[in-house]
Design a protein around this motif. Sequence first.
Motif, PDB file in Angstrom:
ATOM      1  N   CYS A 103      -3.808  11.350  -3.220  1.00  0.00           N
ATOM      2  CA  CYS A 103      -4.309   9.992  -3.184  1.00  0.00           C
ATOM      3  C   CYS A 103      -4.427   9.586  -1.719  1.00  0.00           C
ATOM      4  O   CYS A 103      -3.796  10.190  -0.850  1.00  0.00           O
ATOM      5  CB  CYS A 103      -3.323   9.079  -3.909  1.00  0.00           C
ATOM      6  N   ALA A 136       0.832  -1.207   0.000  1.00  0.00           N
ATOM      7  CA  ALA A 136       0.000   0.000   0.000  1.00  0.00           C
ATOM      8  C   ALA A 136       0.869   1.261   0.000  1.00  0.00           C
ATOM      9  O   ALA A 136       0.575   2.222  -0.707  1.00  0.00           O
ATOM     10  CB  ALA A 136      -0.929   0.002   1.212  1.00  0.00           C
ATOM     11  N   ARG A 193     -10.969   3.299  -7.252  1.00  0.00           N
ATOM     12  CA  ARG A 193     -10.596   2.560  -6.043  1.00  0.00           C
ATOM     13  C   ARG A 193     -10.038   1.185  -6.406  1.00  0.00           C
ATOM     14  O   ARG A 193     -10.678   0.404  -7.095  1.00  0.00           O
ATOM     15  CB  ARG A 193     -11.797   2.412  -5.135  1.00  0.00           C
ATOM     16  N   LEU A 196      -6.813   1.644  -2.249  1.00  0.00           N
ATOM     17  CA  LEU A 196      -6.179   2.865  -2.723  1.00  0.00           C
ATOM     18  C   LEU A 196      -7.223   3.681  -3.470  1.00  0.00           C
ATOM     19  O   LEU A 196      -7.878   3.163  -4.378  1.00  0.00           O
ATOM     20  CB  LEU A 196      -5.011   2.503  -3.647  1.00  0.00           C
ATOM     21  N   SER A 236      -6.042  -3.379   2.186  1.00  0.00           N
ATOM     22  CA  SER A 236      -6.129  -1.939   1.942  1.00  0.00           C
ATOM     23  C   SER A 236      -6.880  -1.634   0.651  1.00  0.00           C
ATOM     24  O   SER A 236      -7.092  -2.505  -0.180  1.00  0.00           O
ATOM     25  CB  SER A 236      -4.728  -1.321   1.892  1.00  0.00           C
ATOM     26  N   VAL A 262      -5.038   5.969   1.021  1.00  0.00           N
ATOM     27  CA  VAL A 262      -5.138   4.528   1.194  1.00  0.00           C
ATOM     28  C   VAL A 262      -5.762   4.267   2.565  1.00  0.00           C
ATOM     29  O   VAL A 262      -5.466   4.966   3.529  1.00  0.00           O
ATOM     30  CB  VAL A 262      -3.762   3.842   1.031  1.00  0.00           C
ATOM     31  N   LEU A 311       0.870   3.985  -2.929  1.00  0.00           N
ATOM     32  CA  LEU A 311       0.548   5.372  -2.587  1.00  0.00           C
ATOM     33  C   LEU A 311       1.654   6.319  -3.047  1.00  0.00           C
ATOM     34  O   LEU A 311       1.390   7.364  -3.649  1.00  0.00           O
ATOM     35  CB  LEU A 311       0.333   5.497  -1.078  1.00  0.00           C
ATOM     36  N   GLN A 349       1.794   7.376  -6.835  1.00  0.00           N
ATOM     37  CA  GLN A 349       0.747   8.207  -7.430  1.00  0.00           C
ATOM     38  C   GLN A 349       1.239   9.633  -7.627  1.00  0.00           C
ATOM     39  O   GLN A 349       1.842  10.205  -6.725  1.00  0.00           O
ATOM     40  CB  GLN A 349      -0.509   8.190  -6.562  1.00  0.00           C
ATOM     41  N   VAL A 360      -1.505   0.496 -11.134  1.00  0.00           N
ATOM     42  CA  VAL A 360      -0.853   0.219  -9.849  1.00  0.00           C
ATOM     43  C   VAL A 360       0.091  -0.971  -9.994  1.00  0.00           C
ATOM     44  O   VAL A 360       1.229  -0.931  -9.527  1.00  0.00           O
ATOM     45  CB  VAL A 360      -1.895  -0.011  -8.727  1.00  0.00           C
TER      46      VAL A 360
END
Length: 181
Positions: A119, A108, A174, A131, A129, A121, A112, A115, A140
């Motif tokens: 953003c 995660a 998401r 995102l 998790s 998480v 994160l 990005q 991702v």
Amino acid sequence: MLRIGTWRSAGTADLVACGWRDSGPGPSEPGIKLIFSVGGQVPHFPGLRAGTRVARGAEEIAGQLFRGMDVVLIEPGSCPAAPVMAAGMWHYGWTGDDLGALAGAAVAGLALAAQPGPCAVEIGRDGRSSLDGHVTAAAVRASLADRFAGGRYRTPQVTVPLDAVRLSQEAPRRVRIAPMA
């Protein structure tokens, strides 16, 4: 649930804010913790306790959070997963025995950090998790693949094999990250 977000602002340090909605084994009061890379101008936050020592790695960041710091400084170029792992260690009380949760937080944190814009998480106690932002599971996965040298990502706490990462598109903005086994 632990929620962590990033804001990117030109000419300043990146900011990671850790807010929570449930009570874990750490402090039970809800609030915000800020983690800054010392590479930029860090604003003064009146009334907040700021660490004066630069933290290196998840355990040092978590240590400062456990000592009640509201603002933690980290060295530039440190492990991009460390702030998210540290927040989980602090909030949920994860230790070296919580390998699945730490691995999930590492993934995660990497997702994160990759990005380009704001953003967030959300991380559960088990490392599961989601995102949120302008994200797709395919994008991702591609950004994670770039960070996994030899198919693995190593932190001092855990090594995550890329083939163990499970991503799914939950909504248009998401991506769900399944906990690592």
